[in-house]
Design an enzyme around this catalytic site. Sequence first.
Site, short mmCIF file in Angstrom:
data_model
loop_
_atom_site.label_atom_id
_atom_site.label_comp_id
_atom_site.label_asym_id
_atom_site.label_seq_id
_atom_site.Cartn_x
_atom_site.Cartn_y
_atom_site.Cartn_z
N ASP A 13 -20.11 66.10 14.52
CA ASP A 13 -21.36 66.83 14.78
C ASP A 13 -21.29 68.29 14.33
O ASP A 13 -21.98 69.15 14.86
CB ASP A 13 -21.74 66.78 16.27
CG ASP A 13 -21.81 65.37 16.82
OD1 ASP A 13 -22.50 64.55 16.20
OD2 ASP A 13 -21.18 65.10 17.84
N LYS A 16 -22.15 68.23 8.92
CA LYS A 16 -21.72 67.71 7.61
C LYS A 16 -22.91 67.35 6.73
O LYS A 16 -22.85 67.49 5.51
CB LYS A 16 -20.82 66.49 7.81
CG LYS A 16 -19.50 66.80 8.50
CD LYS A 16 -18.64 65.56 8.66
CE LYS A 16 -19.22 64.57 9.65
NZ LYS A 16 -19.26 65.08 11.04
N GLY A 40 -23.93 60.35 12.81
CA GLY A 40 -25.29 60.78 12.51
C GLY A 40 -25.31 62.14 11.85
O GLY A 40 -24.54 63.02 12.22
N HIS A 41 -26.16 62.30 10.86
CA HIS A 41 -26.33 63.59 10.18
C HIS A 41 -27.80 63.98 10.28
O HIS A 41 -28.68 63.15 10.09
CB HIS A 41 -25.97 63.51 8.70
CG HIS A 41 -24.56 63.08 8.44
ND1 HIS A 41 -23.50 63.56 9.16
CD2 HIS A 41 -24.03 62.24 7.52
CE1 HIS A 41 -22.37 63.03 8.69
NE2 HIS A 41 -22.67 62.22 7.71
N GLN A 223 -17.33 60.85 11.35
CA GLN A 223 -17.04 61.65 12.54
C GLN A 223 -16.17 62.85 12.16
O GLN A 223 -16.27 63.36 11.07
CB GLN A 223 -16.38 60.78 13.61
CG GLN A 223 -17.26 59.69 14.17
CD GLN A 223 -17.35 58.46 13.29
OE1 GLN A 223 -16.59 58.27 12.36
NE2 GLN A 223 -18.32 57.60 13.58
#
Length: 427
Positions: A13, A16, A40-41, A223
């Site tokens: 988180d 990225k 998630g991005h 991650q």
Amino acid sequence: MPALVLLGAQWGDEGKGKATDLLGGSVDYVVRYQGGNNAGHTVVVGDQKYALHLLPSGILTPECTPVIGNGVVVDPSVLFSELNGLNERGVDTSKLLISGNAHLITSYNVTVDKVTERFLGKRKIGTTGRGIGPTYADKINRVGIRIQDLYDESILTQKVEAALEVKNQLLTKLYNRRAIEAGQVVEELLSYADRLKPYVADTVLVLNQALEQDKVVLFEGGQGTLLDIDHGTYPFVTSSNPTAGGACTGAGVGPTKISRVIGILKAYTTRVGSGPFPTELFDEDGAALRRIGGERGVTTGRDRRCGWFDAVIARYATRVNGLTDFFLTKLDVLTGWEEIPVCVAYEIDGKRVEELPYSQTDFHHAKPIYETLPGWSEDITKAKTFEDLPKNAQAYVKALEDMSGAPISAIGVGPGRDETIEINSFI
């Protein structure tokens, strides 16, 4: 052979997606090499915000070819949901390539994940419940289902039956759940075959040929370093290798072809899920970081645990990844604090420790040792150069760079695509 690895240098988180998107215009291929839809991005383009879970961030750059490598586990229902959402917003997703060797997350993997976490109770790991761990376990146990299996119904059926032979015993006798019927699983998986087929490719060959032609390939971790199955805070980790070495195995590219390794650092620290977190804050400062930083998981929807910057884990990330550069994100979130503590070392059993302890017990007992740096109150979101930053913000960045062991080559000063200061070009 300009191959770059971009990965999280904390617990994930870190931003990225923004970093990958920033590089997108200069990159020919963006490759996800591990994880699944447990990552998630968030990418902000103009006034549009995109939440990506499984797809590489390069999907938003028309000139770029997005690739899902063999090290990723793919839930086809999530994949098509994400593709549909982007198509509805006018994003062209036709260039996507997916490795035929990537493993599929089946419905029984999701079931096993959820019931196992419930069964563990207080000892749960804090997984996302999306079947990631059980799918990787099947892969290692050699009973996994690969995308290429969808195109041989006989092999697919045999593999599903073999996997369920043990899992149904577990579900019925230990968890008191119904057995899963193999035929239903096979039918569901086959329903995805035709739509998947245009995307399926020998991505190992594609990527190696691209590098031989001097194309720019960016390998994007899911991650963060401290969630790596081998090098993270085990057992509170993910089921794959988001560290730099994972890019080689997860995409099929040799280590001699990697030219740069970029670590993404948040200007403070967050993590989602269970596990040790030495700088975690339970006070108003922690609540303020969460509120101002919008610290809620893109995929999980869970509030992130927040704390001050931890230089110990940053140094560790530099070492295990061989980092050449850092991209520092969310510096703007710290605007307004008169003083900003930074963890420079730990106290363990009365002793000062400056490197990450390898012992799980020691890390659980680590207490942060802080140095306090002066804060700033000026708005930094319009800054275009390092010199545009307030002197105290410049000093904060320099201090983090000195403590972390690699140069900070870019700084995020806001969520937008253009709210970034580039100090040194990554390409």
